[in-house]
Scaffold this motif. Sequence first.
Motif, short mmCIF file in Angstrom:
data_model
loop_
_atom_site.label_atom_id
_atom_site.label_comp_id
_atom_site.label_asym_id
_atom_site.label_seq_id
_atom_site.Cartn_x
_atom_site.Cartn_y
_atom_site.Cartn_z
N PRO A 127 -2.89 -0.53 -3.60
CA PRO A 127 -3.49 0.59 -3.43
C PRO A 127 -3.01 1.92 -2.74
O PRO A 127 -1.80 1.41 -2.31
N THR B 105 -6.16 5.24 -4.97
CA THR B 105 -7.14 4.52 -4.79
C THR B 105 -8.65 5.61 -3.93
O THR B 105 -9.65 5.27 -3.62
N ASP B 106 -7.67 6.81 -2.85
CA ASP B 106 -8.93 7.15 -1.84
C ASP B 106 -7.81 8.09 -1.60
O ASP B 106 -6.36 8.61 -2.14
N GLY C 193 -4.48 7.36 -10.93
CA GLY C 193 -4.51 6.34 -10.06
C GLY C 193 -4.97 5.71 -9.02
O GLY C 193 -4.43 4.69 -8.09
N ARG D 184 1.35 4.20 -10.76
CA ARG D 184 1.01 2.82 -11.98
C ARG D 184 1.39 2.18 -12.86
O ARG D 184 1.03 1.64 -13.61
N LEU E 138 -7.31 -4.02 2.75
CA LEU E 138 -7.15 -4.28 1.56
C LEU E 138 -5.43 -3.81 0.56
O LEU E 138 -5.69 -4.84 0.07
N MET F 157 -8.28 0.95 4.68
CA MET F 157 -7.11 0.88 3.05
C MET F 157 -5.99 -0.41 3.72
O MET F 157 -5.85 -0.66 2.33
N VAL G 41 -5.20 -7.73 -1.08
CA VAL G 41 -4.61 -7.04 -2.79
C VAL G 41 -3.02 -8.52 -2.56
O VAL G 41 -3.22 -9.56 -4.18
N VAL H 221 -3.29 5.97 -1.70
CA VAL H 221 -3.56 6.42 -0.95
C VAL H 221 -3.17 8.11 -0.87
O VAL H 221 -2.13 8.56 -0.47
N ASP I 214 -1.66 -2.70 -9.59
CA ASP I 214 -3.07 -2.79 -8.50
C ASP I 214 -2.66 -2.11 -7.22
O ASP I 214 -3.94 -2.76 -6.18
N LEU J 280 -7.50 10.65 -9.13
CA LEU J 280 -8.62 9.49 -9.72
C LEU J 280 -7.84 8.82 -10.81
O LEU J 280 -7.95 8.28 -11.44
N ILE K 215 1.17 -1.36 0.02
CA ILE K 215 0.01 -0.37 0.35
C ILE K 215 0.86 1.09 -0.01
O ILE K 215 1.62 1.09 0.33
#
Length: 370
Positions: free
Chosen positions: A79, A101-102, A99, A70, A123, A120, A127, A81, A77, A96, A50
Amino acid sequence: MLIQALVVDDSRSALEYLTRTIEADGQVHVIAFTDPLQALASARNLDIDIVFVDYEMPHMDGISLIRRLRSLPKFSDVPIVMITSIESDEVRLHALDAGATDFLPKHPKNLETQVRLRNMIRLGSAVRKLNDRAALLASEVARATHALQEREEEIILRLALSVEYRDNDTGDHTLRVAKYSRMIAEGLGLPERLCREIYLAAPLHDVGKVATPDQILLKPGKLTPDEIAVMQTHTTIGASILAGSRCELIRLAADIAVAHHERWDGTGYPNKLKGDEIPIAARIVAVADVFDALSTARPYKEAMPLPVARQHLENGRGLHFDPACVDVFLARWDDVVAIAADRLRLRPTDEAPLQPALNSDVTEPTKSDV
């Protein structure tokens, strides 16, 4: 196993605060950077689950860093933030698009942001588990595929040897023709997969000889016209044995079996194909098979010296053989000599799970074009 988090923020105080907050529950290990360029350079060699990226930084802002991350396959893939106090919809939309995620506020103190932070991290953990599982499955599939290929190779090799042992008591001829065929295919620049398939299919080119009577196959002298006609049926019989398979490799072997006695000038058999009408695999095997048959002793003949067998190919260039195949073969003459020398010391059991392919059909001048 700890989750690996990449945290990038140019403010050391903010970076320390984020690190303490993210590592608070003991499930995450933070790798922190104040310089986004250094973070990007190091990211290529890190296994990250992450990413937390500040928006406003020197040298490169958070959106640009997200876009660069990215672009790396290993971050496709993961995450990501973005941490920012800016509420601008335009900035968030750009993030966004890059790329993200939040988003999290700069100082996640309230319950809602703490929950989002925890989610997160979960997540990122999920992943990673999915990726680990996918990697495990891919490894298992690769092992299973390799095992199937080895089994396929062994079945083909043993089938080809069962035919060859009728007129060659060692089976080495099968392996040499396979090696010669792959060498020619590679020299012609054919795709790697096709080179392998030609290597594997070549051994079956003489499978039709299972129907040839021994008194013809092993006859020490010249064949009569009637015997020649019987001998020539091994091409169509071989194609019939291999025809109708759903396996691409067997279909290729059928093409070789029926056409490896066609000649470049159109005087071959069984269909008098000419030039490029002859399948490329059959043209390759024709060169490999004739050369090895000429240079190998059989119950009905002595072996030709390699230079004499070479001259036979040169004489047949553009008549019997595809000129390009002959040219490649002769250009690799040192490799040819090395493969030919193996007949003095190798046996089929010395070969690893199949490598080049296997057999041959052409014999010496009295029988070579039969």
